[in-house]
Design an enzyme around this catalytic site. Structure first.
Site, PDB file in Angstrom:
ATOM      1  N   LYS A  59      66.067 147.851   8.784  1.00 45.84           N
ATOM      2  CA  LYS A  59      67.452 147.381   8.800  1.00 45.84           C
ATOM      3  C   LYS A  59      68.134 147.733   7.476  1.00 45.84           C
ATOM      4  O   LYS A  59      67.571 147.535   6.396  1.00 45.84           O
ATOM      5  CB  LYS A  59      67.474 145.872   9.040  1.00 45.84           C
ATOM      6  CG  LYS A  59      68.841 145.268   9.317  1.00 45.84           C
ATOM      7  CD  LYS A  59      68.690 143.810   9.719  1.00 45.84           C
ATOM      8  CE  LYS A  59      70.010 143.168  10.088  1.00 45.84           C
ATOM      9  NZ  LYS A  59      69.832 141.765  10.570  1.00 45.84           N
ATOM     10  N   CYS A  87      70.673 144.949  14.617  1.00 38.31           N
ATOM     11  CA  CYS A  87      71.701 143.910  14.557  1.00 38.31           C
ATOM     12  C   CYS A  87      72.870 144.266  13.635  1.00 38.31           C
ATOM     13  O   CYS A  87      73.735 145.040  13.994  1.00 38.31           O
ATOM     14  CB  CYS A  87      71.081 142.565  14.178  1.00 38.31           C
ATOM     15  SG  CYS A  87      72.084 141.143  14.726  1.00 38.31           S
ATOM     16  N   GLU A 147      65.587 141.939  17.914  1.00 29.25           N
ATOM     17  CA  GLU A 147      65.266 141.921  16.484  1.00 29.25           C
ATOM     18  C   GLU A 147      64.212 140.856  16.172  1.00 29.25           C
ATOM     19  O   GLU A 147      64.298 139.724  16.645  1.00 29.25           O
ATOM     20  CB  GLU A 147      66.559 141.624  15.712  1.00 29.25           C
ATOM     21  CG  GLU A 147      66.398 141.469  14.221  1.00 29.25           C
ATOM     22  CD  GLU A 147      67.708 141.053  13.542  1.00 29.25           C
ATOM     23  OE1 GLU A 147      67.801 141.204  12.313  1.00 29.25           O
ATOM     24  OE2 GLU A 147      68.626 140.573  14.246  1.00 29.25           O
ATOM     25  N   ASN A 184      77.365  97.735  10.082  1.00 24.24           N
ATOM     26  CA  ASN A 184      76.290  98.728  10.019  1.00 24.24           C
ATOM     27  C   ASN A 184      74.927  98.139  10.349  1.00 24.24           C
ATOM     28  O   ASN A 184      74.029  98.868  10.805  1.00 24.24           O
ATOM     29  CB  ASN A 184      76.267  99.376   8.643  1.00 24.24           C
ATOM     30  CG  ASN A 184      77.452 100.293   8.412  1.00 24.24           C
ATOM     31  OD1 ASN A 184      78.105 100.717   9.361  1.00 24.24           O
ATOM     32  ND2 ASN A 184      77.737 100.593   7.160  1.00 24.24           N
ATOM     33  N   LEU A 235      72.808 104.627  25.158  1.00 20.61           N
ATOM     34  CA  LEU A 235      73.975 104.787  26.024  1.00 20.61           C
ATOM     35  C   LEU A 235      74.948 103.653  25.720  1.00 20.61           C
ATOM     36  O   LEU A 235      74.690 102.496  26.052  1.00 20.61           O
ATOM     37  CB  LEU A 235      73.574 104.762  27.496  1.00 20.61           C
ATOM     38  CG  LEU A 235      72.794 105.963  28.031  1.00 20.61           C
ATOM     39  CD1 LEU A 235      72.559 105.812  29.528  1.00 20.61           C
ATOM     40  CD2 LEU A 235      73.523 107.272  27.742  1.00 20.61           C
ATOM     41  N   LYS A 284      76.107 111.887   3.518  1.00 23.06           N
ATOM     42  CA  LYS A 284      75.598 111.474   4.827  1.00 23.06           C
ATOM     43  C   LYS A 284      75.114 112.672   5.624  1.00 23.06           C
ATOM     44  O   LYS A 284      74.023 112.666   6.207  1.00 23.06           O
ATOM     45  CB  LYS A 284      76.697 110.756   5.623  1.00 23.06           C
ATOM     46  CG  LYS A 284      77.050 109.365   5.152  1.00 23.06           C
ATOM     47  CD  LYS A 284      77.997 108.713   6.152  1.00 23.06           C
ATOM     48  CE  LYS A 284      78.338 107.290   5.769  1.00 23.06           C
ATOM     49  NZ  LYS A 284      79.217 106.639   6.758  1.00 23.06           N
ATOM     50  N   GLY A 292      80.286 105.015  26.157  1.00 25.41           N
ATOM     51  CA  GLY A 292      81.326 105.917  25.685  1.00 25.41           C
ATOM     52  C   GLY A 292      81.088 107.350  26.116  1.00 25.41           C
ATOM     53  O   GLY A 292      80.056 107.696  26.695  1.00 25.41           O
ATOM     54  N   ILE A 293      82.039 108.195  25.767  1.00 24.07           N
ATOM     55  CA  ILE A 293      82.029 109.570  26.267  1.00 24.07           C
ATOM     56  C   ILE A 293      80.982 110.435  25.569  1.00 24.07           C
ATOM     57  O   ILE A 293      80.381 111.323  26.188  1.00 24.07           O
ATOM     58  CB  ILE A 293      83.440 110.195  26.140  1.00 24.07           C
ATOM     59  CG1 ILE A 293      83.509 111.515  26.913  1.00 24.07           C
ATOM     60  CG2 ILE A 293      83.843 110.352  24.693  1.00 24.07           C
ATOM     61  CD1 ILE A 293      84.907 112.073  27.030  1.00 24.07           C
ATOM     62  N   ASP A 294      80.716 110.196  24.283  1.00 18.16           N
ATOM     63  CA  ASP A 294      79.775 111.053  23.549  1.00 18.16           C
ATOM     64  C   ASP A 294      78.361 110.926  24.097  1.00 18.16           C
ATOM     65  O   ASP A 294      77.709 111.923  24.417  1.00 18.16           O
ATOM     66  CB  ASP A 294      79.800 110.709  22.060  1.00 18.16           C
ATOM     67  CG  ASP A 294      81.143 110.992  21.416  1.00 18.16           C
ATOM     68  OD1 ASP A 294      81.694 112.067  21.679  1.00 18.16           O
ATOM     69  OD2 ASP A 294      81.629 110.137  20.659  1.00 18.16           O
ATOM     70  N   SER A 295      77.864 109.697  24.185  1.00 15.08           N
ATOM     71  CA  SER A 295      76.505 109.512  24.695  1.00 15.08           C
ATOM     72  C   SER A 295      76.410 109.914  26.158  1.00 15.08           C
ATOM     73  O   SER A 295      75.376 110.428  26.608  1.00 15.08           O
ATOM     74  CB  SER A 295      76.042 108.070  24.500  1.00 15.08           C
ATOM     75  OG  SER A 295      76.869 107.160  25.192  1.00 15.08           O
ATOM     76  N   GLU A 332      83.423 112.877  14.010  1.00 17.43           N
ATOM     77  CA  GLU A 332      82.859 111.701  13.353  1.00 17.43           C
ATOM     78  C   GLU A 332      82.028 112.098  12.138  1.00 17.43           C
ATOM     79  O   GLU A 332      82.124 111.478  11.068  1.00 17.43           O
ATOM     80  CB  GLU A 332      82.001 110.918  14.344  1.00 17.43           C
ATOM     81  CG  GLU A 332      82.783 110.326  15.507  1.00 17.43           C
ATOM     82  CD  GLU A 332      81.886 109.784  16.602  1.00 17.43           C
ATOM     83  OE1 GLU A 332      82.411 109.083  17.484  1.00 17.43           O
ATOM     84  OE2 GLU A 332      80.671 110.065  16.589  1.00 17.43           O
TER      85      GLU A 332
END
Length: 551
Positions: A112, A148, A41, A381, A299, A520, A302-305, A410
């Site tokens: 379509k 589609c 498409e 912050n 970095l 945010k 931690g696990i996220d980065s 988060e």
């Protein structure tokens, strides 16, 4: 009839490149015996073009690309998606269309019928729907060509239907012998199975062979998984395209099931592998289609980065990923050693640039106006924002895009800092819950340790104050993520969530955090969509509003 399915990746607005890729894939399918070839498409302009469709020069360039493509097509027809002008007014100015090209000409077109306006889709903003559908007759065969959403309205599959019409049934009623579908169906977790089961139901109920070609690749937030498929009139699978990869399939599509295909093995990769592949493709296409080659990220240890660094290295190559540790007074020794170990395991560039000297200078600057106050989120912050400033400076100097490292959990509750850890061009895991971050990371380490074990097992912390842990202000992630799924994805109210066994005070606190943090998220980098409902374009909540759910 042998059908060629061109499961290929287009870039929005790259008309020449899209045309060249299309013609090369077409030639491949023809060389392998295809009798008719179909492409996704809106392939020529890329999907979704959004408000580029409001530009007359964009639409004109798309029509030129269609005419130029036709000159490269021979006896074997090619059906491809494009944007057509609507000559019948009043009505919207454009149509989401497909053209059949043969012997250098456009010999047939269709439009379509069903225009989605839910989740990430907004096609009714631009396109006029078809009022009726007609068959394409080729070598005496009556072919129903759909686009589609036109195939997503089977009354036996969906408990609630969005449209009164069913274009497939209309084509079958006209005598269609085969249904072909040109698709740009974005992926989310589990959609590959839902889509296949829906298509199998259509083929089986209408007793008609069916082939769908689906786009692959990523454009901004949306990721397309491919998984193009051919089915016989019993709904049995004759061929299934790869996951998140380009492929040209040529399959013999007949009315009756061919016994030689009776052992076709329908096996999708594991859920964690699909999520990883989707995110890798999302990073790769976003970076390259935006004209960049490399990325940079903080970095933290931690696990996220760590997970994002692994995915980025897979997407772009280790040589194009730069990890930077930005320690300050509250950073643990383990955070630095884990970050360094990860970088070494991946073979990516790694630097340590402490922010403590700059933090001291900012504290001195603010000492007089902060006098008499207690340290709080303001000081916390500042650290996050100094890290963001450093990463953006490196990005400006060396041309590497910054990847933000916040996950969906988060982002939902505002556990992120504007102009700090939210700085960046792309948020790869902004639609991945924290519990899934753990699952994908464990899958990454299935054969050997890539992400350091301590990054996975240690309690998550932003390390912005002494002894800080995520669970100081958040419920356990298993509980938080379950509430997020019910409130954000499934759209349930507080009372309904509490009725499922969750503590009322916890539910109230989480929902309040979600609603308060909308301002945010409105300023966040684009996030790759991998869930049924992601923050951003698929969830449009006003920022300045006072509705507060009470039930």
């Amino acid at each position: 009839m042998k059908i060629g399915l061109l499961q290929i990746n287009s870039t929005i607005g790259a008309f020449a490149a899209n045309r060249e890729k299309l013609l090369a894939a077409y030639a491949d399918a023809v060389a392998r015996g295809a009798e008719i070839v179909i492409a996704p498409e809106l392939f020529l302009c890329g999907y979704p073009p959004r408000d580029l469709l409001l530009r007359e020069d964009f639409v004109a360039a798309n029509l030129v690309a269609l005419a130029e493509t036709a000159t490269g097509i021979g006896e074997i027809p090619l059906c491809v998606g494009y944007v057509e002008k609507n000559s019948k007014r009043p009505g919207r100015a454009l149509k989401n269309a497909a053209a059949v090209l043969q012997n250098g000409k456009i010999i047939w077109t269709t439009t379509k019928s069903l225009l989605p306006t839910y989740d990430v889709f907004d096609e009714d903003r631009y396109f006029e729907p078809a009022k009726k559908v007609e068959l394409f007759v080729f070598h005496g065969r009556k072919i129903g060509i759909t686009i589609c959403e036109d195939i997503w309205n089977d009354e036996d599959f969906w408990p609630e239907r969005l449209y009164r019409r069913d274009p497939v049934k209309e084509l079958v009623a006209q005598g269609a012998e085969i249904i072909l579908n040109l698709s740009a169906s974005p992926w989310h977790d589990g959609k590959e199975k839902t889509r296949l089961e829906m298509l199998r139901r259509v083929a089986r109920d209408e007793k008609i062979p069916l082939a769908q070609v689906n786009a692959t690749g990523a454009n901004d937030e949306l990721i397309f998984d491919g998984h193009s498929v051919a089915l016989d009139a019993h709904g049995d699978v004759l061929a299934l395209g790869k996951s998140f990869a380009e492929e040209v399939l040529v399959v013999n599509l007949g009315k009756t099931f061919n016994a030689q295909h009776s052992t076709f093995n329908i096996q999708f990769p594991a859920r964690e592998e699909l999520l990883f592949s989707a995110l890798s493709l999302g990073i790769r296409d976003y970076v390259r289609k935006c004209g960049f080659k490399s990325v940079i990220l903080g970095l933290s240890g931690g696990i996220d980065s760590a997970l994002i660094a692994v995915i980025a290295a897979d997407a772009l190559g280790a040589e194009n990923v730069w990890g930077v540790s930005l320690p300050a007074r509250y950073s643990s020794t383990g955070s630095l050693t884990d970050a360094e170990k990860l970088a070494r395991n991946l073979g990516i560039r790694y630097d340590v640039l402490p922010i403590e000297p700059v933090f001291n200078a900012v504290e001195a600057q603010l000492q007089k106006v902060f006098a008499g106050t207690k340290p709080n989120e303001a000081e916390e912050n500042i650290q996050s924002r100094l890290r963001g400033v450093t990463l953006m400076a490196l990005s400006n100097k060396f041309g590497a895009l910054v990847l933000t490292t916040g996950n969906k959990s988060e982002m939902a509750v505002g556990y992120c800092t504007l102009y700090g850890d939210m700085n960046g061009a792309l948020a790869p895991i902004a639609d991945v819950l924290k519990t899934d971050v753990y699952k994908i990371s464990q899958w990454v380490n299935r054969e050997r340790e890539i992400i350091p074990a301590d990054s996975i097992t240690k309690p998550p912390s932003a390390e912005l104050r002494p002894g800080q842990k995520d669970q100081d202000s958040l419920p356990p992630y298993e509980i938080l993520d379950a509430i997020l799924d019910l409130y954000v994805v499934k759209n349930l109210g507080k009372a309904e969530i509490v009725a499922r066994g969750f503590d009322a005070a916890v539910v109230n606190d989480v929902v309040n955090k979600i609603n308060f943090s909308e301002y945010k998220r409105r300023q966040a980098a684009p996030g790759l969509k991998v869930s049924p409902r992601a923050f951003g374009m698929g969830r449009r909540i006003p920022v300045a509003q006072r509705f507060r759910p009470t039930r």
